[in-house]
Write a protein that holds these residues in place. Sequence first.
Motif, mmCIF file in Angstrom:
data_model
loop_
_atom_site.group_PDB
_atom_site.id
_atom_site.type_symbol
_atom_site.label_atom_id
_atom_site.label_comp_id
_atom_site.label_asym_id
_atom_site.label_seq_id
_atom_site.Cartn_x
_atom_site.Cartn_y
_atom_site.Cartn_z
ATOM 1 N N ASP A 162 19.339 35.637 1.124
ATOM 2 C CA ASP A 162 18.839 35.192 1.880
ATOM 3 C C ASP A 162 20.265 35.199 3.292
ATOM 4 N N TRP A 163 20.812 36.441 3.202
ATOM 5 C CA TRP A 163 22.250 36.423 4.041
ATOM 6 C C TRP A 163 22.046 35.823 5.906
ATOM 7 N N ARG A 164 22.022 35.005 6.575
ATOM 8 C CA ARG A 164 21.975 33.969 7.617
ATOM 9 C C ARG A 164 23.832 34.087 8.505
ATOM 10 N N GLY A 165 24.491 34.526 7.987
ATOM 11 C CA GLY A 165 25.743 34.926 8.481
ATOM 12 C C GLY A 165 26.115 36.328 9.569
ATOM 13 N N GLY A 166 27.189 36.382 9.417
ATOM 14 C CA GLY A 166 26.855 37.012 10.699
ATOM 15 C C GLY A 166 27.149 36.584 12.489
ATOM 16 N N PHE A 167 27.369 37.444 12.901
ATOM 17 C CA PHE A 167 27.621 37.606 14.280
ATOM 18 C C PHE A 167 27.230 38.709 15.396
ATOM 19 N N ILE A 168 27.261 38.965 16.554
ATOM 20 C CA ILE A 168 28.342 39.525 17.561
ATOM 21 C C ILE A 168 28.559 39.012 18.506
ATOM 22 N N GLY A 169 29.171 39.453 19.386
ATOM 23 C CA GLY A 169 29.379 38.292 20.547
ATOM 24 C C GLY A 169 30.535 39.196 20.892
ATOM 25 N N LEU A 170 31.550 37.907 22.244
ATOM 26 C CA LEU A 170 32.665 37.645 23.318
ATOM 27 C C LEU A 170 33.836 37.026 22.560
ATOM 28 N N PHE A 171 34.713 37.428 22.473
ATOM 29 C CA PHE A 171 35.591 36.679 22.554
ATOM 30 C C PHE A 171 37.349 36.999 23.079
ATOM 31 N N GLY A 172 37.497 36.001 23.017
ATOM 32 C CA GLY A 172 39.533 35.960 23.788
ATOM 33 C C GLY A 172 40.349 35.280 23.336
ATOM 34 N N PRO A 173 41.331 35.152 23.435
ATOM 35 C CA PRO A 173 42.350 35.219 22.995
ATOM 36 C C PRO A 173 43.023 33.519 22.673
ATOM 37 N N THR A 174 42.973 33.329 21.669
ATOM 38 C CA THR A 174 43.272 31.645 21.683
ATOM 39 C C THR A 174 43.612 30.747 22.486
ATOM 40 N N LYS A 175 43.462 29.881 23.501
ATOM 41 C CA LYS A 175 44.525 29.089 23.703
ATOM 42 C C LYS A 175 44.104 29.376 24.782
ATOM 43 N N LEU A 176 43.086 30.225 25.420
ATOM 44 C CA LEU A 176 42.359 30.554 26.733
ATOM 45 C C LEU A 176 41.814 28.820 27.574
ATOM 46 N N PRO A 177 42.677 29.118 28.682
ATOM 47 C CA PRO A 177 42.182 27.551 29.563
ATOM 48 C C PRO A 177 41.182 27.492 29.986
ATOM 49 N N ALA A 178 40.546 26.062 29.589
ATOM 50 C CA ALA A 178 39.055 25.764 29.687
ATOM 51 C C ALA A 178 38.245 26.452 31.338
ATOM 52 N N GLU A 179 38.962 26.426 31.973
ATOM 53 C CA GLU A 179 38.544 26.508 33.298
ATOM 54 C C GLU A 179 37.648 28.120 33.163
ATOM 55 N N ILE A 180 38.638 29.128 33.360
ATOM 56 C CA ILE A 180 38.093 30.178 32.924
ATOM 57 C C ILE A 180 37.362 30.767 31.188
ATOM 58 N N THR A 181 37.917 29.888 30.005
ATOM 59 C CA THR A 181 36.524 29.447 29.240
ATOM 60 C C THR A 181 34.651 29.527 29.754
#
Length: 324
Positions: free
Chosen positions: A247-266
């Motif tokens: 009953d696989w509920r894992g998985g995703f498909i989405g948008l990411f940036g590098p770590t420590k992306l500034p809060a305003e930009i995020t």
Amino acid sequence: MITRRFFHVGVIGTAVMANAPFARSASYPTRTIRLVCPFPAGGVVDVLTRSLGQTLSTELGQTVVVDNRAGAGGMIGSVEVARATPDGHTLLFNSSSLVQAPAVAAQKLYDAANDFTTIGSLGRTVMPLVVPALSPANTMEEFVAYARGKSLAYGTFGAGTTSHAFQQLFSDYNKLEMVHVPYKGEAPMLNDLLSNQVACAMGTMSTLAPQIEARTVKALAMLSPDEVDGFANIPTFKKLGYPAEFDWRGGFIGLFGPTKLPAEITDILEKAFTKIVSTSAMKEIMKQNFVVGKPSVGRDAAAEVAATQEAWTSLVARLGLAIN
């Protein structure tokens, strides 16, 4: 050699800038945004990357360039984004392979839950287990009976993928002796399935739905917690009585940036993402590519990534799929 494929998804002029849907930072974006797709052109991730990139260009008032950086199960392109300057001008669009590839790799190039800023998730994809039209089995029960005592081959679109893990889990659960045949993508896997070279395969609905509808393959079960619209006749593993692991509920498909992306930009990117996924056009594209579940952003989306990574790492260890 890694080949780059660039795709300019839109240059928005001052007229669009003047009609921006929400206030943007004066300092972001200031130049072209590079949106990395870590898979070859033409696949599900690539199609969704380009669709998102085009509308993201409109929302942000800047050119968005899709850069296909395929290789190592998506890790080549992903690690480039993980190591990029966290200024919002280098982003990643990826599926749950973001956590799957490192879990089986001999060398882990990044930690998906800690080396990226999760901006948003469209949802998750579903996968059917199918057999060739010439297979004597028409149901899962018939296929298990047919496979017992034989060394039948099952095809996957790569070692360590969802396709690999759940077919191996299926074989183990039913005490079968099936043999894994990994391919470099879904196209060659499908070719051998259609020519009856492998007894079964598991792939994305985007690839297999046309074959199911054309009856060139027979779908025996769906790896999904729920029935899929338009394909309610394909039972889920859960409905067939398989344990909770299927009953696989894992998985995703989405948008990411590098770590420590500034809060305003995020925040800017999360707002743009939220607006994009609420449009009828994007909803239709997601439907066509069998993306199910609810979109999410920020902490909720990051929680999906962390949960998938934990579940997947556990499954890989249990099945012994890691490459030493």
